[in-house]
Scaffold this active site. Structure first.
Site, PDB file in Angstrom:
ATOM      1  CG  HIS A  13      -2.130  -0.886   1.046  1.00 54.04           C
ATOM      2  ND1 HIS A  13      -2.044  -2.248   1.173  1.00 54.04           N
ATOM      3  CD2 HIS A  13      -3.430  -0.619   0.749  1.00 54.04           C
ATOM      4  CE1 HIS A  13      -3.238  -2.781   0.971  1.00 54.04           C
ATOM      5  NE2 HIS A  13      -4.094  -1.823   0.705  1.00 54.04           N
ATOM      6  CB  SER A  36      -6.614   0.564   0.067  1.00 59.07           C
ATOM      7  OG  SER A  36      -7.807   0.474   0.839  1.00 59.07           O
ATOM      8  CG  ASP A  37      -7.447  -6.091   0.917  1.00 58.27           C
ATOM      9  OD1 ASP A  37      -8.664  -5.998   1.152  1.00 58.27           O
ATOM     10  OD2 ASP A  37      -6.876  -7.186   0.761  1.00 58.27           O
ATOM     11  CD1 TRP A  38     -10.967  -4.377   6.652  1.00 58.52           C
ATOM     12  CD2 TRP A  38     -12.813  -4.469   5.386  1.00 58.52           C
ATOM     13  NE1 TRP A  38     -12.049  -4.241   7.473  1.00 58.52           N
ATOM     14  CE2 TRP A  38     -13.201  -4.303   6.727  1.00 58.52           C
ATOM     15  CE3 TRP A  38     -13.817  -4.562   4.411  1.00 58.52           C
ATOM     16  CZ2 TRP A  38     -14.539  -4.222   7.121  1.00 58.52           C
ATOM     17  CZ3 TRP A  38     -15.138  -4.487   4.809  1.00 58.52           C
ATOM     18  CH2 TRP A  38     -15.491  -4.313   6.142  1.00 58.52           C
ATOM     19  N   GLY A  75      -6.302  -1.357   4.555  1.00 59.52           N
ATOM     20  CA  GLY A  75      -4.885  -1.536   4.204  1.00 59.52           C
ATOM     21  C   GLY A  75      -4.068  -0.262   4.330  1.00 59.52           C
TER      22      GLY A  75
END
Ligand code: BGC
Length: 787
Positions: free
Chosen positions: A306, A328-330, A332
């Site tokens: 990230h 982004s991921d959760w 992240g």
């Protein structure tokens, strides 16, 4: 991907690129050990995580995936900083509590105030329209929201898990899943799926191997491209159709390399391994038109993805010219703090935006701190506009500015018969016959007595990871026991559960043994409950959980014929009982049509033709054990202790990548090359070598075979895998019939990526062995010389 030039943002802004100079560009280049750095028009701040200037998307000459829309420019001009930061925010909808609930008030308020770009976990035409109406009719600029959901292997119609689909060696399976899922999701207000996942992995302990296509980059790339086409359609314009959704290539990058298989764990890779092993599926997905990419939770050589400008900006947005959205991921972005990479939330916001993240999932660091960072010059307005422009152009490509709502009367409520048929065929095509002594399979439907035992024989828990409660409801008559009864109408079909999927209680084994003794043949259905497969479901042991192996032993002790059906989400260690089982069918987690699809294969209505997409280890201590490893200086030799081996194990896995039997037999001929020699120059200019391979069904039943083509570059400046897959084709042949399969080998097949951070595909002179066969072992060989 010949001739990819390093084209940095700075170069695009009029700067120059030089090797060995001193500046740094974002966090990512700090780890570019080769010394290639950026010089020229200095970035505003040449410290770690300083602003990375992207060319404004609207200045691009030809947007590859997201078309230009002048409404985007006009919106950007009118937006306040808060509204721009709002577009960069994605919040999660609490599906269970619904509109107006305290949980969702925050989401509704953000939509109303124009401080929200996207929502995840929204599903349903009515609810999504309701929230969309708030954004479109009540916010100042009326920018529609983008709704995303994890539609991973089916929406209402659950297809087999992705690992299973990969085992079909038939990318059309993934494409159909994508198309069925897209219609079901879009009609229910979902615009975007966080799939396909394309993390190549050598880690069966990692629960997310179930979501992946296993250990091979080429197989994964073929499936990634097919799935993207299924979701998005073949043409860029298809995205706006009511039956298409945007795809998301995830997780960028190398998430499958987590140390020890522990989820979210550290990854340390060389640039060449990154580019040869982990990146090719992403490149293929983008070539197929994927409009979004998700950053990975892990670090890559010390830098969290990230915050990795090398990955997200240099490789993805510059070298590959990706003009879509990086999500982004959760949480992240916020997690950059826990990684020990960002000092606090504001720092995390700065680092991730500057590295190339465009949309923040769940955490709110950009919304909270973006304005301050902008005032302080720690992020640039240009980069902010670039991110917002990408998101708005995605909305435009999806047709949301013209049609923000879905037609509630057209919402798909349950799987259609066609969708079920596709899921059934996909599941059957995904199954792998691991072992079949003395023609134990297929079963005869006229058998007088069949016992169906085991914890999954009468279970609805066969959908696999990433399914919704709604999908569970659709598991109508999907149980294997029911399906066996339906096929073997005249047989006495008995059932005993024997043991639970977990736990040590063996009190039910006697009943299963009694059923087996009374039957002519027994089907033992064992495996993993989906709850121990998928994200954050890592195992340190890979045997069958609980007392399931004891059940197999007890049935084996009866001395009567039996078949083991495995339902699981990862390669398992099955060596403890394998010798005692006459036949083993790997069915994976087969999805909504599990029972009927397994019965199709057990009774031979469908010939098994799947192949393993990941090696099955003999023991956990042997992991990683993948077919495409490099050779050591002392490759395994049985008679020499001082070679690469375990003292207590035979060499290689229990079953290798590509393994899978059929109810018939096939003969695969030697690979024939259209030319024995080709110049590297000719390859670079686009010339190819054609390889033809004959395959013939030598048995007495019709069946499927997967002809597989592997390469080995004998001597190269970076040691090459002992084999790597570069072609496959699944064919169906009647007894005695044959066909010729053709492959083309070009620069990308015969070359490899070096350690150069700017991306260098090398084709080196020398010998390349070309193998054709029906697994990653054995086969016949020809030699190609690159001059
Ligand atoms: C997963 C992603 C997923 C996201 C949203 C994360 O935990 O890593 O793959 O898309 O959640 O549900």
């Amino acid at each position: 991907m010949a001739g990819v030039q390093r084209r940095t943002v700075l170069a695009a802004l009029g700067g120059t690129v030089a090797a060995g100079a001193g500046g740094t560009l974002g966090a990512g280049t700090a780890r570019a050990a080769s010394g290639t750095t950026v010089q020229g028009a200095a970035p505003e701040r040449a410290t770690q995580g300083g602003p990375v200037r992207n060319r404004p998307a609207r200045n691009r000459q030809a947007a590859r995936t997201l078309p230009y829309d002048d409404r985007v420019d006009s919106l950007l001009e009118r937006m306040t900083v808060e509204e721009k930061l709002g577009q960069l925010q994605q919040l999660s909808w609490a599906f269970a509590t619904g509109p107006g609930s305290p949980d969702n008030k925050k989401v509704e308020e953000a939509a109303r105030s124009g401080r929200l770009g996207s929502v995840l976990n929204m599903f349903g035409a009515k609810d999504s329209n309701r929230l969309q109406r708030i954004a479109v009719e009540e916010s100042r600029l009326g920018v529609p929201l983008l709704f995303g959901l994890d539609v991973i292997h089916g929406c209402l119609t659950t297809f087999p898990i992705p690992l299973a689909q990969a085992a079909s060696f038939d990318p059309a399976v993934a494409e159909r899943d994508g198309a069925v899922s897209a219609l079901e999701a879009r009609s229910n207000g979902v615009h975007w799926t966080f799939a396909p996942m394309m993390d190549v992995t050598r880690e069966p302990r990692w629960g997310r191997i179930a979501e992946s296509c296993g250990e091979d980059p080429y197989l994964t790339a073929r499936f990634a491209a097919a799935k993207v086409r299924g979701y998005q359609g073949a043409e860029p314009g298809d995205l706006a159709s009511p039956d298409r959704i945007a795809a998301c290539a995830k997780h960028f990058a190398a998430y499958g390399g987590a140390e020890g298989g522990r989820d979210y764990n550290t990854v340390d890779v060389s640039e060449s391994r990154l580019r040869n092993l982990y990146l090719p599926p992403f490149r293929a997905a983008l070539d197929a038109g994927a409009v979004t990419v998700m950053a990975a939770f892990n670090t890559v050589s010390g830098v969290p993805a990230h915050g990795d400008a090398h990955l997200l900006t240099e490789i993805l947005k510059e070298q590959w010219e990706f003009d879509g959205v990086v999500v982004s991921d959760w949480n992240g972005v916020q997690e950059l703090v826990a990684h020990g990479f960002a000092a606090d939330a504001a720092d995390a916001a700065r680092l991730s935006l500057n590295a190339g993240v465009d949309l923040e999932m769940v955490s709110t660091t950009l919304a909270d701190h973006g304005a301050g960072l902008l005032d302080e010059g720690r992020i640039s307005e240009e980069r902010l506009d670039d991110a917002v422009g990408r998101i708005l152009r995605l909305k435009s490509a999806l047709g949301l500015f013209d049609r923000p709502y879905v037609k509630e009367s057209a919402a798909v409520a349950a799987p259609s018969e066609q969708a079920r048929a596709a899921a059934r065929s996909a599941a059957a095509r995904s199954m792998v016959l691991l072992k079949n002594d003395k023609g134990t399979l297929p079963l005869d439907k006229d058998t007088a007595g069949i016992a169906v035992v085991g914890p999954f024989a009468d279970s609805a828990d066969l959908l696999g990871t990433w399914t919704f409660p709604l999908a569970q409801e659709n598991f109508r008559s999907g149980k294997l026991l029911d399906a066996v009864r339906a096929v073997a109408r005249d047989a006495e079909v008995t059932h005993a559960r024997g043991v639970d999927p977990a736990g040590e209680d063996t009190s039910g084994i006697d009943a299963a043994v009694a059923a087996a003794k009374a039957a002519e043949v027994t089907v033992v259905v064992v495996g993993e409950p989906p709850a121990i497969s998928g994200e954050a479901a890592v195992r340190s042991e890979l045997g069958l959980p609980g007392a399931q192996e004891k059940l197999i032993e007890a049935v084996a002790d009866t001395g009567k014929p039996f078949v083991v059906v495995l339902v699981n989400g990862r390669p398992l260690t099955i060596g403890g009982w394998l010798d005692r089982a006459p036949a083993v069918l790997e069915a994976w987690h087969p999805g909504v049509e599990a029972g009927r699809a397994i019965a199709d294969v057990l009774f031979g209505t469908v010939a098994p033709g799947g192949k393993l997409p990941a090696s099955f280890p003999r023991s956990v201590g042997q992991i990683p054990v993948h077919y495409n490893h490099e050779s050591s200086g002392r490759p395994y030799a049985a008679d020499n202790k001082y070679t690469s081996k375990y003292l207590d194990l035979p060499p290689g896995p229990q079953f290798p990548f590509g393994h899978g039997l059929s109810y018939t037999t096939f003969a695969i001929g030697e690979p024939r090359l259209s030319r024995a020699r080709i110049d590297a120059e000719a390859l670079r200019a686009g010339e190819t070598v054609e390889v033809t391979v004959t395959v013939r069904n030598t048995g007495r039943r019709a069946g499927d075979e997967v002809v597989q083509l592997y390469l080995h570059d004998v001597a190269a400046s970076i040691a090459q895998p002992v084999r790597r897959l570069r072609g496959f084709e699944r064919v169906t042949l009647a007894p005695g019939r044959g066909t010729t399969v053709r492959f083309r080998l070009g620069e990308e097949d015969l070359g490899f990526w070096s350690n150069a951070p700017e991306g260098e595909l090398r084709v080196e002179p020398g010998a390349v062995d070309v193998y054709a066969g029906n697994s990653s072992r054995g086969g016949r060989k020809a030699r190609l010389t690159i001059g």
